[in-house]
Design an enzyme around this catalytic site. Structure first.
Site, PDB file in Angstrom:
ATOM      1  N   GLU A 164       0.536   0.868  17.627  1.00  0.00           N
ATOM      2  CA  GLU A 164       1.768   0.840  17.645  1.00  0.00           C
ATOM      3  C   GLU A 164       2.157   1.478  16.146  1.00  0.00           C
ATOM      4  OE1 GLU A 164       3.962   1.220  20.149  1.00  0.00           O
ATOM      5  OE2 GLU A 164       1.742   0.597  21.077  1.00  0.00           O
ATOM      6  N   CYS A 169      10.350   0.195  12.806  1.00  0.00           N
ATOM      7  CA  CYS A 169       9.586   1.276  12.961  1.00  0.00           C
ATOM      8  C   CYS A 169      10.687   2.267  13.329  1.00  0.00           C
ATOM      9  CB  CYS A 169       8.591   0.953  13.975  1.00  0.00           C
ATOM     10  SG  CYS A 169       8.516  -0.110  15.040  1.00  0.00           S
ATOM     11  N   ASN A 206       7.792  -6.855   9.178  1.00  0.00           N
ATOM     12  CA  ASN A 206       9.471  -6.629   9.655  1.00  0.00           C
ATOM     13  C   ASN A 206       9.369  -7.180  10.506  1.00  0.00           C
ATOM     14  OD1 ASN A 206       7.136  -4.809  11.028  1.00  0.00           O
ATOM     15  ND2 ASN A 206       9.123  -3.255  11.412  1.00  0.00           N
TER      16      ASN A 206
HETATM   17  P1  NAP Z   1       0.402  -2.149   7.410  1.00  0.00           P
HETATM   18  O1  NAP Z   1       0.681  -2.106   5.495  1.00  0.00           O
HETATM   19  O2  NAP Z   1      -0.143  -1.389   8.330  1.00  0.00           O
HETATM   20  O3  NAP Z   1       0.260  -3.617   7.578  1.00  0.00           O
HETATM   21  C1  NAP Z   1       0.224  -4.076   9.194  1.00  0.00           C
HETATM   22  C2  NAP Z   1      -1.265  -5.222   9.229  1.00  0.00           C
HETATM   23  O4  NAP Z   1      -2.160  -5.026   9.189  1.00  0.00           O
HETATM   24  C3  NAP Z   1      -1.356  -6.463   8.039  1.00  0.00           C
HETATM   25  O5  NAP Z   1      -1.130  -7.247   8.596  1.00  0.00           O
HETATM   26  C4  NAP Z   1      -1.798  -5.857   7.288  1.00  0.00           C
HETATM   27  O6  NAP Z   1      -2.282  -7.344   6.380  1.00  0.00           O
HETATM   28  C5  NAP Z   1      -2.997  -5.819   8.290  1.00  0.00           C
HETATM   29  N1  NAP Z   1      -2.978  -4.411   7.381  1.00  0.00           N
HETATM   30  C6  NAP Z   1      -3.647  -4.012   6.150  1.00  0.00           C
HETATM   31  N2  NAP Z   1      -4.989  -3.060   5.460  1.00  0.00           N
HETATM   32  C7  NAP Z   1      -5.955  -2.989   6.532  1.00  0.00           C
HETATM   33  C8  NAP Z   1      -6.984  -3.121   6.926  1.00  0.00           C
HETATM   34  N3  NAP Z   1      -7.351  -2.708   5.995  1.00  0.00           N
HETATM   35  N4  NAP Z   1      -7.169  -2.968   8.177  1.00  0.00           N
HETATM   36  C9  NAP Z   1      -6.958  -4.569   8.519  1.00  0.00           C
HETATM   37  N5  NAP Z   1      -5.638  -4.525   8.561  1.00  0.00           N
HETATM   38  C10 NAP Z   1      -5.600  -4.412   7.176  1.00  0.00           C
HETATM   39  O7  NAP Z   1       1.907  -2.438   7.959  1.00  0.00           O
HETATM   40  P2  NAP Z   1       3.435  -2.915   7.210  1.00  0.00           P
HETATM   41  O8  NAP Z   1       3.287  -2.657   5.802  1.00  0.00           O
HETATM   42  O9  NAP Z   1       3.154  -4.586   7.124  1.00  0.00           O
HETATM   43  O10 NAP Z   1       4.499  -2.575   7.768  1.00  0.00           O
HETATM   44  C11 NAP Z   1       5.209  -1.652   8.057  1.00  0.00           C
HETATM   45  C12 NAP Z   1       4.289  -0.370   9.140  1.00  0.00           C
HETATM   46  O11 NAP Z   1       4.170  -0.504  10.996  1.00  0.00           O
HETATM   47  C13 NAP Z   1       5.343   1.142   9.166  1.00  0.00           C
HETATM   48  O12 NAP Z   1       4.926   1.968   9.016  1.00  0.00           O
HETATM   49  C14 NAP Z   1       6.086   0.769  10.378  1.00  0.00           C
HETATM   50  O13 NAP Z   1       6.374   2.043  11.301  1.00  0.00           O
HETATM   51  C15 NAP Z   1       4.754   0.047  10.888  1.00  0.00           C
HETATM   52  N6  NAP Z   1       5.724  -0.721  12.345  1.00  0.00           N
HETATM   53  C16 NAP Z   1       5.580  -0.534  13.145  1.00  0.00           C
HETATM   54  C17 NAP Z   1       6.178  -0.883  14.805  1.00  0.00           C
HETATM   55  C18 NAP Z   1       5.761  -0.152  16.005  1.00  0.00           C
HETATM   56  O14 NAP Z   1       5.859  -0.357  17.109  1.00  0.00           O
HETATM   57  N7  NAP Z   1       5.476   1.156  16.523  1.00  0.00           N
HETATM   58  C19 NAP Z   1       6.629  -2.061  14.736  1.00  0.00           C
HETATM   59  C20 NAP Z   1       6.763  -2.237  13.236  1.00  0.00           C
HETATM   60  C21 NAP Z   1       6.356  -1.898  12.517  1.00  0.00           C
HETATM   61  P3  NAP Z   1      -1.469  -7.545   5.060  1.00  0.00           P
HETATM   62  O15 NAP Z   1      -0.350  -7.734   4.933  1.00  0.00           O
HETATM   63  O16 NAP Z   1      -2.240  -8.964   4.483  1.00  0.00           O
HETATM   64  O17 NAP Z   1      -1.895  -6.160   4.319  1.00  0.00           O
END
Ligand code: NAP
Length: 486
Positions: A256, A290, A158
């Site tokens: 995060e 987020c 995002n």
């Molecule tokens: P995500 O599905 O958790 O993926 C985040 C990262 O982790 C991606 O690079 C993903 O790779 C990788 N990943 C996926 N499965 C994994 C595993 N089993 N082991 C290690 N790494 C793995 O999150 P997203 O859909 O990209 O982003 C949305 C989420 O991010 C939301 O929940 C949002 O709230 C959160 N977010 C939090 C913040 C904050 O600062 N608190 C800021 C922005 C976003 P792939 O893309 O290859 O699956």
């Protein structure tokens, strides 16, 4: 996965030890434009062996990098900031094509990258230690911050480059080296980001880029003995898995995670300002932040008027391809995310919610567009009031007092961002104290981050670490205590 490489589309490779390399078995995955469905490019899917190679090289580079004086390390970041300025139009377009956010948001995000590079270059000079009065004669005692080694940065789609810049630049200035695994949806944006660092002249191995499935790449990094820190931003679910993996090698992990952020509106609030803050927090980046506002908790006497104002603003937002000027709401990132949003809206109606505006896919536009959606008559424990949706959906919850509003605000597993609109000094200050969230905004929406201010969440929104400010060095360094008898 596709094994065909075409020449008329962008190609994302891996960057290991200062060289661009492809996946050995020509294994590539596609990056698709969510606005049009068109292929933006293909990106290398790294093997486990390549992840290990990147970590080995980062570890070797660490022994030199940590000994380079901080002002010299800072000079690379300053140079990178200048180069990002030159490539920002190109990078912004690729970001918008890969994940859909409107172009001016992509450009704004690159502004954050530049500011972070400059900020971290300056922070290097302030990586202060401590001296402690010694308990014995002829002795001095001091504590210094030391880097840890290889930092694995794992980032979501995002904010394709801003979140990476928080992690990578703070890791580098502190003397660590980096292996970066970006989200697969934005692998081409990541490539341009690393091209800039390459052009800035970073020594080989100091930053490595590994793209590919979260399961393969993420897991290999999570379990690797030579990875000393994981800095992760993403979903709570994946964060939990990584924390479990990291525990085996006792590596440090900064998480995060997700949020279920609320805007509380009290009956004395300036409703025009509140409506403006709510709409910006709920629907920019198509609600995929987020810190996006996904709940409005409003005192009953002003609910009707507030909803009227919010609906009016939401309806006026122009939906469309982020590359076209004037559009304010782009598509959702992919089909899965669209289905997730549809599923939550359906569930909200089943549980008694009433759609005031939106609630439909925008089919005529072709891509994964969904209307800014406002649902009223939502109860605090309904599914859409509890679970992170990550889309343009806002739940309206009515309450009878400030006390109930705060109870509802705190009544989820998350604790990232809370906003309150009120003219009352009393309630503003109580909210600042009583909200269980890492970020509190008074008379401002839920989504705002200033350079130098700690960013992060409480409860299941994180594990207590903070980014953006100098507090990130509690993640990127460790303390060494030195006793000298003279
Ligand atoms: P995500 O599905 O958790 O993926 C985040 C990262 O982790 C991606 O690079 C993903 O790779 C990788 N990943 C996926 N499965 C994994 C595993 N089993 N082991 C290690 N790494 C793995 O999150 P997203 O859909 O990209 O982003 C949305 C989420 O991010 C939301 O929940 C949002 O709230 C959160 N977010 C939090 C913040 C904050 O600062 N608190 C800021 C922005 C976003 P792939 O893309 O290859 O699956």
């Amino acid at each position: 996965m596709s094994s065909q490489i075409k020449t008329d589309i962008l190609q994302g490779d891996l960057y290991i030890n200062g060289k661009w390399v492809s996946a050995p078995d020509q294994s590539y995955f596609e990056s698709l434009n969510p606005a049009t469905g068109e292929l933006v490019g293909i990106c290398a899917a790294a093997t486990k062996e390549q992840v290990n190679e990147a970590v080995t090289n980062a570890n070797e580079a660490y022994s030199q990098w940590k000994n380079i004086p901080i002002p010299e390390r800072a000079a690379y970041l300053t140079k990178a900031a200048q180069l990002f300025e030159k490539r920002k139009e190109e990078l912004a377009r690729v970001m918008t094509m890969e994940m859909g956010k409107v172009l001016h948001e992509s450009l704004g995000e690159i502004g954050v990258v530049i500011a972070t590079a400059q900020y971290m270059a300056g922070e290097g000079r302030r990586l202060y230690g401590e001296t402690v009065p010694a308990g014995f004669p002829d002795r001095n005692v001091r504590m210094v911050r030391e880097p840890l080694g290889v930092v694995a940065c794992i980032t979501p789609w995002n904010f394709p480059v801003a979140l990476a810049s928080y992690k990578i630049f703070s890791a580098l200035i502190a003397g660590n080296t980096v292996v970066w695994k970006p989200a697969s949806e934005v692998a081409l944006s990541a490539k341009i980001f690393v091209e800039v660092l390459d052009e800035a002249g970073l020594p080989a191995g100091v930053v490595n880029l590994i793209t590919g499935s979260g399961r393969t790449v993420g897991q290999t990094l999570g379990e690797h003995l030579d990875v000393k820190v994981i800095s992760f931003t993403g979903s709570t679910e994946v964060g939990q898995k990584l924390a479990e993996m990291s525990s085996k090698t006792l590596k440090r992990i900064s998480l995060e995670l997700g949020g279920k952020n609320a805007v509380i509106v009290l009956k004395d609030a300036d409703l025009d300002k509140a409506a403006d803050g709510i709409v910006k927090s709920a629907f920019t980046t198509t609600g995929q932040r987020c810190t996006a506002a996904s709940r409005v908790i409003v005192e009953r006497p002003v609910k009707e008027l507030l909803v009227q104002k919010v609906v009016e603003l939401a309806k006026s937002m122009k939906i469309g391809n982020g590359l076209e000027e004037g559009n304010q709401v782009g598509p959702l990132v992919n089909e899965d995310q669209l289905h997730t949003v549809e599923k939550y809206v359906k569930k909200a109606i089943e549980e008694g919610g009433r759609i005031v505006t939106g609630g439909q896919r925008v089919k005529k536009l072709g891509g994964y567009y969904y209307e800014p959606t406002i649902i009223e008559n939502v109860k605090p424990n309904d599914t859409i009031a509890q679970e992170e949706i990550f889309g343009p959906v806002l739940a309206i919850i009515e309450v009878d007092s400030y006390e109930t509003a705060m109870e509802v605000n705190n009544g989820t597993i998350y604790g990232l961002s809370t906003s309150i609109y009120t003219e009352s000094l009393h309630y503003a200050n109580r909210a600042a104290k009583e909200a269980v969230s890492g970020l509190v905004y008074i008379n401002n929406g839920t989504s705002n981050a200033e350079m130098g201010v700690a960013f992060g969440g409480m409860k299941m929104s994180g594990n207590g670490h903070r980014e953006v400010s100098h507090h990130v060095f509690d993640v990127m360094t460790e303390w060494k205590s030195i006793y000298t008898n003279y």
